[in-house]
Each structure stands twice: as C-alpha cells, then as structure tokens.
Design an enzyme around this catalytic site. Structure first.
Site, PDB file in Angstrom:
ATOM      1  N   CYS A 219     -47.457   8.574 -23.894  1.00 58.97           N
ATOM      2  CA  CYS A 219     -47.050   9.804 -23.405  1.00 58.97           C
ATOM      3  C   CYS A 219     -47.044  10.703 -24.919  1.00 58.97           C
ATOM      4  CB  CYS A 219     -45.506   9.696 -23.302  1.00 58.97           C
ATOM      5  SG  CYS A 219     -44.402  11.279 -23.223  1.00 58.97           S
TER       6      CYS A 219
ATOM      7  N   CYS B  67     -44.068  12.671 -25.827  1.00 58.18           N
ATOM      8  CA  CYS B  67     -43.041  11.736 -26.534  1.00 58.18           C
ATOM      9  C   CYS B  67     -43.597  11.492 -28.293  1.00 58.18           C
ATOM     10  CB  CYS B  67     -42.756  10.408 -25.854  1.00 58.18           C
ATOM     11  SG  CYS B  67     -42.646  10.381 -24.434  1.00 58.18           S
ATOM     12  N   ASP B  68     -44.751  11.083 -28.339  1.00 62.34           N
ATOM     13  CA  ASP B  68     -45.144  10.596 -29.547  1.00 62.34           C
ATOM     14  C   ASP B  68     -46.157  11.156 -30.516  1.00 62.34           C
ATOM     15  OD1 ASP B  68     -43.443   8.299 -29.082  1.00 62.34           O
ATOM     16  OD2 ASP B  68     -45.279   7.342 -27.775  1.00 62.34           O
TER      17      ASP B  68
END
Length: 317
Positions: free
Chosen positions: A133, A136-137
């Site tokens: 992701c 997300c990261d």
C-alpha cells in the site's frame, strides 16, 4: 443450539469494530467474530500516520484502542472461522468451526488479502521495506529509490503516487507491456521519475537483515540475473476478497467482491458489508471506519423495521 444475538459482525478490523460499536450503542446485543486477534491488517502495520487524530500510532495500538471502545459499549468477542451463512428471512444462521450463531442482522467485514509473489525476502521484510500500500507507507521512503512489482491499474496508480515522493520508481513487469488503462499508462510514461523494466521474473527481495536494500530479477528474454538497489518494494500482483464463505448468497460480483448500496446494504435484507471486502476503490482505515458507522446505524433501523413488521403480523393474526 445456536447462540442468539441481534447482530453478528464477521471480522474485527476497523470496519467491523466500528459497525459493532455503533450497533451496540443502539442497545443491540452484538457479537464480533474473527478467526484471529482483533485489529485486522492494522496488526501488520508498523506505524499509521494518515488516521485523523494520530500523528503517529502503531497499528496494533490503534487496534487495541478501537477494540477497547467497542468492548466498553458492550460488544462481545468470539473466535471462529465462518464457513457459511443461511438466510432464513427474519434471521440468519452463521456456521463457524467453533459454534453456530443466529442473528437478525449480519455485518460482513472480512476484508481482503494481497496476493504474494512468493519469493525469498517477501515475508522476512514485510513491514520493513516490503509493502502492499503506497498510500499507507510511501511517506516512509521519501527520497529513496523504490521498486513496484506489477503492471495493472493498481501498480501504475501506486507507482504514480510514489513518484511524487521518490525520484526513481522502478516498475518491474513480467510482460513487455502494461495491462493498466491507457490513460494511466500515458501518465506513467510521461513521468520522468518512473522507469520500466520489462520481461522480468522477480527472484528475491534483498536486505541486510534489518531492512530492504534491493531486488534481484531475471530477464526472461536473455536469462540474465540483475539487481536494482532500492529502499522499498511495493507489490501489486492482485488482491483477493475474503468472501468464500458467502458464495451461497447472491451478494458477490464475478470476482468475489461484495456488492452494496450507499447504505452498506447487500441484496439480502439483513446482510450488510463494510471495509475491504466491498466492491470499491479506496481501501483505507478511514473508509472502513466510515462505512462501519453507517452500517451500525442501518442495522439498528433494519431491526426496528423488522420488529414493526412482526408486530403488525401478530396484530392481524
């Protein structure tokens, strides 16, 4: 004998926990089922920086806080892997490998899982340079060279997102052309930060024991093995909804995603769905929580209407 509840929530990720919380706060008796510990994919996330109200929170820590809130509201929790659901109209019978449950309404929050490429280093460096992701990261790898594995819409979209953070995004694809939509391909090819490596077969994700340092791949045309030094590897070779237990219900599309309306209702009255198992575009904690709150309220309204119908039937009997 089946254990009786007003609502059974299947899945204890952020969407499931929020749906259970809202249903319980509406004075409904709620049990939340999961085959593992509550928290879902948050338990595999080292740090979360895009959830409002928290500048930096560990995934398991956020899961603990969500669970504590649901438990305080009266939500019960039970282990069990759901094998099937029977629709009996006003009630649903949920079969698990531990117990059976009967409820007036069910919320499906089983999520989805990313397909793995299955190479050495993938599991070892998951959460330490291997991600599924970018939203997300990606910020953790700002300024570092990165690798994206895949050639479909998700791979290209996430590659474009990463190209805002990194000057060198290497897209490794097993074919000689992308499968993504043409508009996405055009954007990607026009982006100077994105570099395409064709006809690749990923051999390993390399690291120093603590974090990712690169990838090794095989050129399928020449047979030569090559390496690229990167700080992070983002894998997009597909995502699979965890909905096999619901195949007997007419609620899935041809790929297994759960179809709902804007109120999280499926085609089966009394069956709702939230989170990553739904047919939707953005799969994030924030969207799951929003859907969970909506579903919890819709469950309450559904059970109220169900009670009114039962009362009306009894009055005419």
């Amino acid at each position: 004998m089946a254990k009786e509840y007003d609502v059974v929530v299947i899945g204890a990720g952020p969407g499931g926990m929020t749906a259970a919380l809202y249903a319980a706060r509406s004075n409904l008796r709620v049990v939340m089922l999961d085959r593992g510990i509550y928290g879902g994919q948050m338990n595999n996330t080292a740090a979360i920086e895009n959830y409002p109200g928290f500048t930096d929170v560990l995934g398991p820590e956020l899961g603990e806080k969500m669970y504590a809130t649901a438990e305080q509201a009266g939500v019960e929790y039970a282990y069990g892997e759901v094998s099937s659901i029977e629709d009996h109209g006003a009630t649903k019978l949920i079969h698990t490998d531990e117990d059976d449950y009967e409820a007036k309404a069910v919320v499906l929050a089983t999520g989805a899982e990313h397909r793995k490429v299955g190479v050495p280093g993938e599991e070892e460096y998951s959460g330490r340079g291997v991600s599924y992701c970018a939203v997300c990261d990606g910020a953790f790898f700002k300024g570092q060279p990165l690798a994206v594995i895949g050639g479909g819409d998700s791979a290209v979209e996430e590659g474009l997102y990463l190209a805002q953070l990194s000057p060198d995004v290497h897209v490794l694809h097993r074919r000689d052309q992308l499968r993504a939509q043409k508009v996405l391909q055009d954007r990607a090819f026009a982006n100077d930060h994105m570099h395409f490596v064709w006809n690749t077969q990923l051999q390993s994700i390399d690291g120093d024991g603590k974090k990712v340092t690169g990838v090794t791949y095989k050129d399928k045309v020449t047979g030569e093995e090559k390496q690229i030094a990167v700080g992070g590897v983002f894998i997009y070779v597909g995502i699979t909804p965890m909905t096999a237990a619901f195949k007997n219900l007419p609620i899935l599309d041809d790929q297994g995603w759960i179809i709902t309306d804007d109120h999280m209702r499926t085609k089966v009255p009394g069956v709702f769905a939230v989170g990553d198992a739904r047919q939707k575009d953005l799969r994030q904690i924030t969207t799951a929580v929003g859907e969970g709150g909506l579903a919890g309220q819709q469950v309450y309204h559904y059970i109220q209407e169900l009670g009114d119908k039962v009362s009306a039937t009894q009055a005419h009997a």
